[in-house]
Scaffold this active site. Structure first.
Site, PDB file in Angstrom:
ATOM      1  N   LYS A 166      39.974  77.806  10.092  1.00 13.12           N
ATOM      2  CA  LYS A 166      39.227  78.701   9.208  1.00 13.12           C
ATOM      3  C   LYS A 166      39.096  78.089   7.816  1.00 13.12           C
ATOM      4  O   LYS A 166      38.029  78.124   7.197  1.00 13.12           O
ATOM      5  CB  LYS A 166      39.926  80.055   9.100  1.00 13.12           C
ATOM      6  CG  LYS A 166      39.754  80.946  10.291  1.00 13.12           C
ATOM      7  CD  LYS A 166      38.323  81.453  10.379  1.00 13.12           C
ATOM      8  CE  LYS A 166      38.001  81.874  11.801  1.00 13.12           C
ATOM      9  NZ  LYS A 166      37.777  80.745  12.726  1.00 13.12           N
TER      10      LYS A 166
ATOM     11  N   ASN B 215      15.612  74.812  22.073  1.00 11.49           N
ATOM     12  CA  ASN B 215      17.053  74.700  21.853  1.00 11.49           C
ATOM     13  C   ASN B 215      17.631  73.875  22.990  1.00 11.49           C
ATOM     14  O   ASN B 215      17.221  74.029  24.142  1.00 11.49           O
ATOM     15  CB  ASN B 215      17.727  76.077  21.857  1.00 11.49           C
ATOM     16  CG  ASN B 215      17.343  76.907  20.660  1.00 11.49           C
ATOM     17  OD1 ASN B 215      16.766  76.419  19.696  1.00 11.49           O
ATOM     18  ND2 ASN B 215      17.654  78.196  20.730  1.00 11.49           N
ATOM     19  N   GLY B 216      18.615  73.046  22.686  1.00 10.60           N
ATOM     20  CA  GLY B 216      19.236  72.214  23.707  1.00 10.60           C
ATOM     21  C   GLY B 216      19.018  70.748  23.409  1.00 10.60           C
ATOM     22  O   GLY B 216      18.623  70.362  22.294  1.00 10.60           O
TER      23      GLY B 216
ATOM     24  N   GLU C 127      44.543  78.063  14.228  1.00  8.82           N
ATOM     25  CA  GLU C 127      43.351  78.846  13.901  1.00  8.82           C
ATOM     26  C   GLU C 127      43.181  78.970  12.395  1.00  8.82           C
ATOM     27  O   GLU C 127      42.058  78.887  11.874  1.00  8.82           O
ATOM     28  CB  GLU C 127      43.452  80.225  14.559  1.00  8.82           C
ATOM     29  CG  GLU C 127      42.434  81.240  14.077  1.00  8.82           C
ATOM     30  CD  GLU C 127      40.992  80.884  14.396  1.00  8.82           C
ATOM     31  OE1 GLU C 127      40.085  81.610  13.931  1.00  8.82           O
ATOM     32  OE2 GLU C 127      40.746  79.882  15.114  1.00  8.82           O
TER      33      GLU C 127
ATOM     34  N   HIS D 161      58.611  64.518  12.560  1.00  6.00           N
ATOM     35  CA  HIS D 161      58.274  63.372  13.397  1.00  6.00           C
ATOM     36  C   HIS D 161      57.015  62.662  12.920  1.00  6.00           C
ATOM     37  O   HIS D 161      56.292  62.063  13.731  1.00  6.00           O
ATOM     38  CB  HIS D 161      58.111  63.818  14.855  1.00  6.00           C
ATOM     39  CG  HIS D 161      59.367  64.326  15.471  1.00  6.00           C
ATOM     40  ND1 HIS D 161      60.467  63.516  15.697  1.00  6.00           N
ATOM     41  CD2 HIS D 161      59.730  65.566  15.883  1.00  6.00           C
ATOM     42  CE1 HIS D 161      61.429  64.228  16.237  1.00  6.00           C
ATOM     43  NE2 HIS D 161      61.018  65.478  16.353  1.00  6.00           N
TER      44      HIS D 161
ATOM     45  N   LYS E 191      26.492  78.893  14.655  1.00  7.79           N
ATOM     46  CA  LYS E 191      27.098  79.781  15.643  1.00  7.79           C
ATOM     47  C   LYS E 191      26.595  79.438  17.043  1.00  7.79           C
ATOM     48  O   LYS E 191      25.503  78.901  17.193  1.00  7.79           O
ATOM     49  CB  LYS E 191      26.697  81.225  15.299  1.00  7.79           C
ATOM     50  CG  LYS E 191      27.550  82.296  15.948  1.00  7.79           C
ATOM     51  CD  LYS E 191      28.837  82.494  15.199  1.00  7.79           C
ATOM     52  CE  LYS E 191      29.526  83.789  15.582  1.00  7.79           C
ATOM     53  NZ  LYS E 191      30.845  83.878  14.943  1.00  7.79           N
TER      54      LYS E 191
ATOM     55  N   GLU F  82      36.624  75.212   7.819  1.00  8.83           N
ATOM     56  CA  GLU F  82      35.238  75.623   8.062  1.00  8.83           C
ATOM     57  C   GLU F  82      34.570  76.183   6.816  1.00  8.83           C
ATOM     58  O   GLU F  82      33.393  75.885   6.558  1.00  8.83           O
ATOM     59  CB  GLU F  82      35.199  76.688   9.166  1.00  8.83           C
ATOM     60  CG  GLU F  82      35.456  76.155  10.554  1.00  8.83           C
ATOM     61  CD  GLU F  82      35.492  77.266  11.589  1.00  8.83           C
ATOM     62  OE1 GLU F  82      34.949  77.065  12.682  1.00  8.83           O
ATOM     63  OE2 GLU F  82      36.061  78.332  11.316  1.00  8.83           O
TER      64      GLU F  82
ATOM     65  N   ARG G 225      22.487  80.801  13.456  1.00  9.11           N
ATOM     66  CA  ARG G 225      22.467  79.854  14.576  1.00  9.11           C
ATOM     67  C   ARG G 225      21.940  78.479  14.169  1.00  9.11           C
ATOM     68  O   ARG G 225      21.928  77.552  14.990  1.00  9.11           O
ATOM     69  CB  ARG G 225      21.604  80.414  15.709  1.00  9.11           C
ATOM     70  CG  ARG G 225      22.138  81.670  16.338  1.00  9.11           C
ATOM     71  CD  ARG G 225      21.242  82.163  17.445  1.00  9.11           C
ATOM     72  NE  ARG G 225      21.261  81.262  18.579  1.00  9.11           N
ATOM     73  CZ  ARG G 225      21.890  81.518  19.727  1.00  9.11           C
ATOM     74  NH1 ARG G 225      22.536  82.643  19.873  1.00  9.11           N
ATOM     75  NH2 ARG G 225      21.863  80.653  20.719  1.00  9.11           N
TER      76      ARG G 225
ATOM     77  N   CYS H  96      20.668  76.748  17.009  1.00  8.65           N
ATOM     78  CA  CYS H  96      19.260  77.005  16.706  1.00  8.65           C
ATOM     79  C   CYS H  96      18.860  78.409  17.135  1.00  8.65           C
ATOM     80  O   CYS H  96      19.513  79.042  17.947  1.00  8.65           O
ATOM     81  CB  CYS H  96      18.331  75.994  17.365  1.00  8.65           C
ATOM     82  SG  CYS H  96      18.719  74.279  17.020  1.00  8.65           S
TER      83      CYS H  96
ATOM     84  N   TRP I 115      19.372  73.749  13.860  1.00  2.40           N
ATOM     85  CA  TRP I 115      20.610  73.021  13.592  1.00  2.40           C
ATOM     86  C   TRP I 115      20.410  71.636  14.174  1.00  2.40           C
ATOM     87  O   TRP I 115      20.256  71.467  15.378  1.00  2.40           O
ATOM     88  CB  TRP I 115      21.792  73.738  14.238  1.00  2.40           C
ATOM     89  CG  TRP I 115      23.118  73.093  13.995  1.00  2.40           C
ATOM     90  CD1 TRP I 115      23.922  73.258  12.901  1.00  2.40           C
ATOM     91  CD2 TRP I 115      23.809  72.186  14.855  1.00  2.40           C
ATOM     92  NE1 TRP I 115      25.068  72.510  13.045  1.00  2.40           N
ATOM     93  CE2 TRP I 115      25.017  71.839  14.234  1.00  2.40           C
ATOM     94  CE3 TRP I 115      23.515  71.632  16.110  1.00  2.40           C
ATOM     95  CZ2 TRP I 115      25.942  70.965  14.807  1.00  2.40           C
ATOM     96  CZ3 TRP I 115      24.438  70.749  16.684  1.00  2.40           C
ATOM     97  CH2 TRP I 115      25.629  70.431  16.034  1.00  2.40           C
TER      98      TRP I 115
END
Length: 604
Positions: free
Chosen positions: A485, A100-101, A481, A504, A599, A488, A27, A2, A74
């Site tokens: 990507k 926020n939080g 990574e 395996h 973010k 996402e 954000r 946010c 968000w």
């Protein structure tokens, strides 16, 4: 998560707040809202589901006010809709709060307010703050906010307006960032300096348990108990232009293309040719203390965790110190044994990642030595740790991390070399690694010059329903990574495995519709990796190899220039960023704002 923006001064607040929200939209971008005041009387507020542009379209032509707060969300509690968007108002429309939080005891507080006859307009945890403040009879706004916060359990970064106190904004922080921007007879508030740098570079960052009263010509800071504090301004190093798209179609493309210059920045001024090592003055770790380190534990989340895996490999190879990486989000919950001879390293691009910050605080409580590897100067993790390394990647606006991931891996190479040269790494090996580090910027630029060919390959794989990524030892965190990507930004399911683990279990998934991306460097495991390619081809799997030379069994090979074997993983990740980008582009995805993500994860 946010974004919070606030303004108080003589100018019309709404345009400034909307500009700030647009800079903070990375954000959170499922809803947005704004409230303005500046003179006694009810506040005016507009909220909207969707992006900031949809909020802007809903604003009435006359929406004047010289004081205001705004928010881009968000979602954590309640669906993305107009009612759940911030700011939240009290029953009389006198109090507006952006938050926020997460308020952990929100269900109990909601039940209490409902029993007292309060009508709640949203499903959020945040709304309780507006009602608690609005129902307070304390004399000052500061006392009303403090009284509400005493009832709250959880994390918050908040900004509060009250129509009875039109000359101020009150803000508070506990686990979620709040920054003040100091300008000429006007003040700004934000959760991120990105919203401030076009107006001022003088900022004050609040610490946990700290509050501030912001007025047009001044500010004062104090604890949530009311004791004065002396938070001093600092100067933001990033220019406003750093947050612009710079002629690129997306921030992700811009940030991928900036990596040669970003890596040059993280190296600049740190190389010590005389002793074949590097200078890392921010570590606060002298040679005697460094030699006493018996183990290194790296903690991070998402891409920071994967860069930590690369870092652990580098530390073991160059310094011969046992090292491993673990998700900070798991470490903080598992009652880990904290060893006094272990050096802990917390990794976070924003320096505000809540899970990582909580792990740092738990480690410090138990007496551990903790270093930070972060991008944002003055961030919470930078302040909480005993020392560390700034990665100097510059602002990263796209939700997915590219240049910051690369710079973090380079920062770990610097740290591993530093630790190795204090211990048993030879001068010759030190010079070899320094030469490799110096080659990185031009080699990254060389990889980026092959973008057109990578785009063509991405178009060929965009129809995949799932993709497998494999690598051995140094290549495994690169594979992890790269899979992240792709997930996402393209929404194609992707999984990463150590190449040796393919047989395996995961080999059962191989078929033409599930291509494999294989990391195949020219190292001592080359033939082992080629054997893995044979296993995949025997099951009719398509293969894209990222390698130093053409791979006969691969359907496509992306060639990457050789560096020193320890540094090769840094280069091999670059083309896979472009692969994810162009796959998402071919599928028409919203690359800078992938669904369900935001973010700077400042919530649990």
């Amino acid at each position: 998560m946010c974004g919070i923006v606030g303004y108080i001064g003589k100018r019309d607040a709404a345009p400034l707040l909307l500009e700030g929200l647009q800079r903070l939209e990375y954000r959170g971008y499922d809803s947005a809202g704004i409230a303005v005041g500046g003179r006694p009387g009810a506040l005016r507020s507009v909220k909207s589901k969707g992006r900031v542009r949809e909020l802007q379209a809903k604003l009435p032509k006359r929406f004047a006010g010289t004081t205001g707060i705004a928010h881009t969300r968000w979602a954590t509690h309640g669906a993305p809709n107009d009612e759940n968007a911030h700011p939240h108002l009290d029953g009389e429309g006198k109090v507006a709060v952006v938050h926020n939080g997460i308020i952990d005891n929100a269900p109990e507080l909601r039940a209490r307010l409902t029993a007292e006859g309060v009508l709640l307009a949203s499903e959020t945890d945040s709304e309780v703050l507006a009602h608690l403040i609005g129902r307070s009879t304390a004399e000052t706004l500061e006392e009303r906010v403090r009284g509400a916060l005493r009832l709250v359990e959880g994390t918050y970064g908040i900004a509060v307006l009250h129509s009875d106190f039109p000359d101020r904004i009150v803000v508070a922080r506990n686990g979620s960032p709040v920054v003040l921007g100091i300008a000429d007879k006007e003040m700004f508030v934000s959760s991120d300096v990105a919203a401030l740098v076009s107006h001022t570079r003088q900022v004050v960052t609040l610490g946990d348990g700290e509050m501030a009263t912001v007025q047009a010509g001044d500010y004062r800071t104090y604890t949530t108990e009311g004791d004065r504090t002396s938070a001093a301004p600092t100067t933001v190093e990033w220019e406003p232009e750093s947050y612009d798209m710079g002629g690129h179609d997306t921030y992700m493309h811009k940030e991928i293309s900036e990596q040669a210059e970003a890596v040059d920045r993280v190296l600049r001024g740190r190389i010590d040719d005389r002793f074949a090592t590097v200078r890392l003055g921010g570590l606060s770790l002298d040679a005697r203390e460094a030699r006493g380190v018996r183990r290194v534990k790296i903690l991070g989340c998402g891409s920071a965790y994967y860069s930590g895996q690369i870092g652990a490999q580098l530390i073991e190879e160059l310094a011969r110190v046992p090292a491993d990486a673990e998700p900070a989000s798991e470490f903080r919950y598992r009652n880990a044994v904290v060893d006094p001879d272990t050096l802990y390293i917390a990794v976070s691009q924003s320096g505000e990642t809540y899970d990582t910050l909580a792990a740092v605080q738990e480690l410090k409580r138990k007496g551990a030595r903790v270093l930070g590897v972060v991008n944002v100067v003055g961030s919470a993790i930078a302040r909480e740790t005993d020392g560390g390394i700034y990665v100097h990647a510059g602002p990263e606006v796209c939700v997915v991390s590219t240049k910051c991931f690369t710079n973090t891996a380079v920062a770990f190479a610097l740290f591993a070399l530093h630790l190795g040269r204090i211990r048993d790494l030879s001068v010759a090996d030190g010079r070899r690694i320094l030469a490799g580090l110096r080659r990185l910027p031009e080699q990254i630029a060389e990889v980026l010059r092959g973008e057109r060919e990578i785009a063509a390959i991405a178009a060929d794989y965009a129809d995949a329903r799932s993709m497998m990524f494999v690598g051995r030892v140094r290549g495994y965190p690169v594979a992890r990574e790269a899979a992240q990507k792709l997930k996402e930004v393209s929404y194609i399911h992707a999984e990463a495995y150590p190449a040796s683990e393919l047989k395996h279990g995961p080999l059962a998934l191989i078929e033409p519709e599930v291509p494999t991306v294989a990391i195949v460097p020219d190292d001592d495991l080359l033939e082992k990796n080629r054997a893995t390619l044979e296993e995949i081809k025997a099951r009719k799997g398509r293969i894209l190899a990222v390698a130093h030379q053409e791979q006969e069994r691969a359907d496509h090979t992306i060639l990457v220039p050789r560096n020193e074997v320890e540094l090769d993983p840094i280069l091999m990740g670059i083309p896979l960023q472009l692969l994810a980008y162009h796959t998402a582009l071919a599928l028409g995805r919203d690359i800078d704002k992938p669904r369900n993500l935001a973010k700077s994860v400042t919530v649990e």
